[in-house]
Enzyme design. Structure first.
Site, PDB file in Angstrom:
ATOM      1  CB  CYS A   1      -0.928  -0.028   1.218  1.00  0.00           C
ATOM      2  SG  CYS A   1      -1.835   1.511   1.488  1.00  0.00           S
TER       3      CYS A   1
ATOM      4  CB  CYS B   1       0.161   1.803   4.117  1.00  0.00           C
ATOM      5  SG  CYS B   1      -1.568   1.341   3.910  1.00  0.00           S
TER       6      CYS B   1
END
Length: 148
Positions: free
Chosen positions: A52, A55
């Site tokens: 991600c 993230c």
């Protein structure tokens, strides 16, 4: 060749069994108990640490900064709930993370859920936000002095 392959496999095993990042735990129940004991809030970071992009950006731009670390040390118990694609988690951790993802209705990453020390949801932040620290400070209230 065999020695090289065995060494590579050993390193892979070690890397895939490492705990959450420094300062973070991956055990929800233990962290909730610690929050009750210390009267701190719990920050749940639902993340896809190895795939991600946002993230990883949140980790780099917010969680790894000294200001966040200082604030977190004084005010939060940090829990990383990881959903990796390229590494494996211990079965117990994987099951816990899936259960908590359902419980907190996580539909995207990163999702940050702030809990009070009793485990009640106090705030939720979805997606990348470079201003997350100031929003957490506003939600937690007047920052405590740094814990020793």
């Amino acid at each position: 060749m065999k020695t090289w392959l065995l060494s590579a496999l050993s390193l892979l095993l070690i890397a895939t069994s490492l705990p959450a990042k420094t300062g973070w735990d991956d055990d929800f129940e233990k962290s909730l108990a610690k929050a009750k004991e210390t009267k701190k809030m719990v920050l749940l970071d639902f993340t896809g640490s190895d795939w991600c992009g946002y993230c990883m950006k949140l980790d780099a731009d917010v969680f790894s900064k000294p200001a966040f670390k200082k604030f977190a040390k004084a005010n939060l118990v940090l829990v990383e709930l990881d959903f990796p694609k390229n590494t494996s988690l211990p079965k117990k951790t994987e099951a816990q993370n899936k259960e908590l993802g359902k419980k907190y209705n996580v539909n995207g990453y990163p999702t940050i859920v702030l809990l009070d020390s009793d485990g009640k949801e106090a705030a939720r932040f979805v997606g990348y936000d470079p201003e997350l620290l100031s929003k957490l400070e506003a939600k937690v209230g007047k920052p405590k002095t740094e814990a020793k």
